[in-house]
Design a protein around this motif. Sequence first.
Motif, PDB file in Angstrom:
ATOM      1  N   GLY A  45      -6.242 -30.548   2.383  1.00  0.00           N
ATOM      2  CA  GLY A  45      -5.844 -29.925   3.640  1.00  0.00           C
ATOM      3  C   GLY A  45      -5.301 -30.908   4.644  1.00  0.00           C
ATOM      4  N   ASP A  46      -4.023 -30.764   4.992  1.00  0.00           N
ATOM      5  CA  ASP A  46      -3.444 -31.638   6.008  1.00  0.00           C
ATOM      6  C   ASP A  46      -2.539 -30.853   6.950  1.00  0.00           C
ATOM      7  OD1 ASP A  46      -1.266 -31.093   4.410  1.00  0.00           O
ATOM      8  OD2 ASP A  46      -0.554 -33.154   4.343  1.00  0.00           O
ATOM      9  N   THR A  47      -2.754 -29.531   7.026  1.00  0.00           N
ATOM     10  CA  THR A  47      -1.871 -28.691   7.821  1.00  0.00           C
ATOM     11  C   THR A  47      -2.659 -27.630   8.570  1.00  0.00           C
ATOM     12  OG1 THR A  47      -0.166 -28.981   6.125  1.00  0.00           O
ATOM     13  CG2 THR A  47       0.180 -27.216   7.706  1.00  0.00           C
ATOM     14  N   LEU A  48      -2.289 -27.409   9.821  1.00  0.00           N
ATOM     15  CA  LEU A  48      -2.791 -26.304  10.625  1.00  0.00           C
ATOM     16  C   LEU A  48      -1.740 -25.200  10.550  1.00  0.00           C
ATOM     17  CD1 LEU A  48      -4.935 -25.395  12.885  1.00  0.00           C
ATOM     18  CD2 LEU A  48      -3.129 -26.039  14.476  1.00  0.00           C
ATOM     19  N   PHE A  49      -2.186 -23.962  10.435  1.00  0.00           N
ATOM     20  CA  PHE A  49      -1.286 -22.819  10.335  1.00  0.00           C
ATOM     21  C   PHE A  49      -1.473 -21.917  11.545  1.00  0.00           C
ATOM     22  CE2 PHE A  49      -2.044 -24.335   6.115  1.00  0.00           C
ATOM     23  CZ  PHE A  49      -0.891 -24.109   5.393  1.00  0.00           C
ATOM     24  N   VAL A  50      -0.352 -21.437  12.097  1.00  0.00           N
ATOM     25  CA  VAL A  50      -0.374 -20.473  13.195  1.00  0.00           C
ATOM     26  C   VAL A  50       0.406 -19.243  12.722  1.00  0.00           C
ATOM     27  CG1 VAL A  50       0.340 -19.992  15.564  1.00  0.00           C
ATOM     28  CG2 VAL A  50      -0.473 -22.283  14.951  1.00  0.00           C
ATOM     29  N   ILE A  51      -0.217 -18.077  12.791  1.00  0.00           N
ATOM     30  CA  ILE A  51       0.439 -16.856  12.333  1.00  0.00           C
ATOM     31  C   ILE A  51       1.411 -16.361  13.397  1.00  0.00           C
ATOM     32  CG2 ILE A  51       0.112 -14.481  11.538  1.00  0.00           C
ATOM     33  CD1 ILE A  51      -2.777 -15.352  10.747  1.00  0.00           C
ATOM     34  N   ASP A  52       2.672 -16.231  13.017  1.00  0.00           N
ATOM     35  CA  ASP A  52       3.706 -15.706  13.911  1.00  0.00           C
ATOM     36  C   ASP A  52       3.825 -14.194  13.727  1.00  0.00           C
ATOM     37  OD1 ASP A  52       5.856 -15.582  15.719  1.00  0.00           O
ATOM     38  OD2 ASP A  52       7.316 -15.899  14.122  1.00  0.00           O
ATOM     39  N   GLU A  53       3.902 -13.749  12.490  1.00  0.00           N
ATOM     40  CA  GLU A  53       3.993 -12.322  12.170  1.00  0.00           C
ATOM     41  C   GLU A  53       3.157 -12.046  10.935  1.00  0.00           C
ATOM     42  OE1 GLU A  53       8.022 -11.037  11.638  1.00  0.00           O
ATOM     43  OE2 GLU A  53       8.695 -11.971  13.498  1.00  0.00           O
ATOM     44  N   GLY A  54       2.585 -10.851  10.874  1.00  0.00           N
ATOM     45  CA  GLY A  54       1.805 -10.457   9.717  1.00  0.00           C
ATOM     46  C   GLY A  54       0.321 -10.686   9.909  1.00  0.00           C
ATOM     47  N   SER A  55      -0.394 -10.688   8.790  1.00  0.00           N
ATOM     48  CA  SER A  55      -1.844 -10.885   8.828  1.00  0.00           C
ATOM     49  C   SER A  55      -2.311 -11.486   7.513  1.00  0.00           C
ATOM     50  CB  SER A  55      -2.565  -9.561   9.092  1.00  0.00           C
ATOM     51  OG  SER A  55      -2.238  -8.606   8.102  1.00  0.00           O
ATOM     52  N   VAL A  56      -3.469 -12.135   7.580  1.00  0.00           N
ATOM     53  CA  VAL A  56      -4.050 -12.780   6.402  1.00  0.00           C
ATOM     54  C   VAL A  56      -5.539 -12.495   6.347  1.00  0.00           C
ATOM     55  CG1 VAL A  56      -2.345 -14.647   6.466  1.00  0.00           C
ATOM     56  CG2 VAL A  56      -4.574 -14.982   7.551  1.00  0.00           C
ATOM     57  N   LYS A  57      -6.095 -12.680   5.167  1.00  0.00           N
ATOM     58  CA  LYS A  57      -7.548 -12.623   5.029  1.00  0.00           C
ATOM     59  C   LYS A  57      -8.034 -13.972   4.531  1.00  0.00           C
ATOM     60  CE  LYS A  57      -7.459 -10.542   0.414  1.00  0.00           C
ATOM     61  NZ  LYS A  57      -7.953  -9.440  -0.439  1.00  0.00           N
ATOM     62  N   ILE A  58      -9.187 -14.366   5.054  1.00  0.00           N
ATOM     63  CA  ILE A  58      -9.833 -15.611   4.652  1.00  0.00           C
ATOM     64  C   ILE A  58     -10.958 -15.203   3.715  1.00  0.00           C
ATOM     65  CG2 ILE A  58     -10.962 -17.716   5.448  1.00  0.00           C
ATOM     66  CD1 ILE A  58      -8.182 -17.224   6.744  1.00  0.00           C
ATOM     67  N   THR A  59     -10.971 -15.743   2.496  1.00  0.00           N
ATOM     68  CA  THR A  59     -11.928 -15.294   1.486  1.00  0.00           C
ATOM     69  C   THR A  59     -12.590 -16.459   0.759  1.00  0.00           C
ATOM     70  OG1 THR A  59     -10.362 -15.211  -0.361  1.00  0.00           O
ATOM     71  CG2 THR A  59     -10.488 -13.250   1.044  1.00  0.00           C
ATOM     72  N   ARG A  60     -13.686 -16.144   0.133  1.00  0.00           N
ATOM     73  CA  ARG A  60     -14.337 -17.032  -0.839  1.00  0.00           C
ATOM     74  C   ARG A  60     -14.535 -16.190  -2.096  1.00  0.00           C
ATOM     75  NH1 ARG A  60     -17.382 -21.646   1.260  1.00  0.00           N
ATOM     76  NH2 ARG A  60     -17.454 -22.143  -0.934  1.00  0.00           N
ATOM     77  N   ILE A  61     -14.485 -16.826  -3.235  1.00  0.00           N
ATOM     78  CA  ILE A  61     -14.696 -16.147  -4.507  1.00  0.00           C
ATOM     79  C   ILE A  61     -15.983 -16.682  -5.125  1.00  0.00           C
ATOM     80  CG2 ILE A  61     -13.742 -15.618  -6.785  1.00  0.00           C
ATOM     81  CD1 ILE A  61     -12.027 -14.517  -4.500  1.00  0.00           C
ATOM     82  N   SER A  62     -16.875 -15.769  -5.492  1.00  0.00           N
ATOM     83  CA  SER A  62     -18.134 -16.188  -6.107  1.00  0.00           C
ATOM     84  C   SER A  62     -17.894 -16.606  -7.556  1.00  0.00           C
ATOM     85  CB  SER A  62     -19.152 -15.039  -6.052  1.00  0.00           C
ATOM     86  OG  SER A  62     -18.737 -13.991  -6.916  1.00  0.00           O
ATOM     87  N   GLU A  63     -18.889 -17.239  -8.143  1.00  0.00           N
ATOM     88  CA  GLU A  63     -18.763 -17.683  -9.532  1.00  0.00           C
ATOM     89  C   GLU A  63     -18.520 -16.534 -10.493  1.00  0.00           C
ATOM     90  OE1 GLU A  63     -21.808 -20.350 -10.864  1.00  0.00           O
ATOM     91  OE2 GLU A  63     -21.601 -21.628  -9.099  1.00  0.00           O
ATOM     92  N   ASP A  64     -19.029 -15.333 -10.146  1.00  0.00           N
ATOM     93  CA  ASP A  64     -18.816 -14.177 -11.025  1.00  0.00           C
ATOM     94  C   ASP A  64     -17.550 -13.396 -10.658  1.00  0.00           C
ATOM     95  OD1 ASP A  64     -19.632 -12.928  -8.728  1.00  0.00           O
ATOM     96  OD2 ASP A  64     -21.349 -11.910  -9.608  1.00  0.00           O
ATOM     97  N   GLY A  65     -16.710 -13.963  -9.761  1.00  0.00           N
ATOM     98  CA  GLY A  65     -15.412 -13.374  -9.468  1.00  0.00           C
ATOM     99  C   GLY A  65     -15.374 -12.401  -8.301  1.00  0.00           C
ATOM    100  N   ARG A  66     -16.480 -12.201  -7.620  1.00  0.00           N
ATOM    101  CA  ARG A  66     -16.474 -11.288  -6.472  1.00  0.00           C
ATOM    102  C   ARG A  66     -15.869 -11.979  -5.257  1.00  0.00           C
ATOM    103  NH1 ARG A  66     -22.089  -9.954  -5.215  1.00  0.00           N
ATOM    104  NH2 ARG A  66     -22.493 -11.925  -6.262  1.00  0.00           N
ATOM    105  N   GLU A  67     -15.057 -11.225  -4.524  1.00  0.00           N
ATOM    106  CA  GLU A  67     -14.420 -11.747  -3.323  1.00  0.00           C
ATOM    107  C   GLU A  67     -15.234 -11.362  -2.087  1.00  0.00           C
ATOM    108  OE1 GLU A  67      -9.920 -11.657  -1.937  1.00  0.00           O
ATOM    109  OE2 GLU A  67     -10.887  -9.727  -1.540  1.00  0.00           O
TER     110      GLU A  67
END
Length: 175
Positions: A45-67
Amino acid sequence: METSILATVPIFADLDEDALEKIADLLRKRTYPKNKMILMEEDEGDTLFVIDEGSVKITRISEDGREVILSMLNAGDFFGEMSIFDGDARSANVVTLEDSEVFLLKRTDFLHLLEKYPKISISLLQELAGRLRKSDELIESLSLGDAENRIALTLLRLADDLGIYKAGKVEIESL
């Protein structure tokens, strides 16, 4: 580039137009289609992101594949700040929920801005404290609340993150 989006970003909102223009000159714009992975957990990671348009989700994935969705962000929000400070890998995934445009700010440029404009540091600390409080509330609810309380908290969080107020009601568009 227009500085109007920067003025809506909490960490830049207290800066004058001249400072916003200088920051805007450092940004690079990228476009991502819907359902595109912008960042992957454990990426460098060497970048900061600023959302101009749209939307995002921040997620983690478990070892068994659940988000697990940690947060949903919209225009004017930012992400990627943790890796900017500690130089460690990304702590989560970021996926677009719709076609999105984001501005990228490199770590070296961001750190220089913190030195030049101390107001950014203060605003950033306030924003991070707010995010930490939300996380604490979520952890408490998930660990201590019953199923009904967990569902209620999730709905309130979605309303806060994605809700649109219309005629005294909150509408949440389907993901």
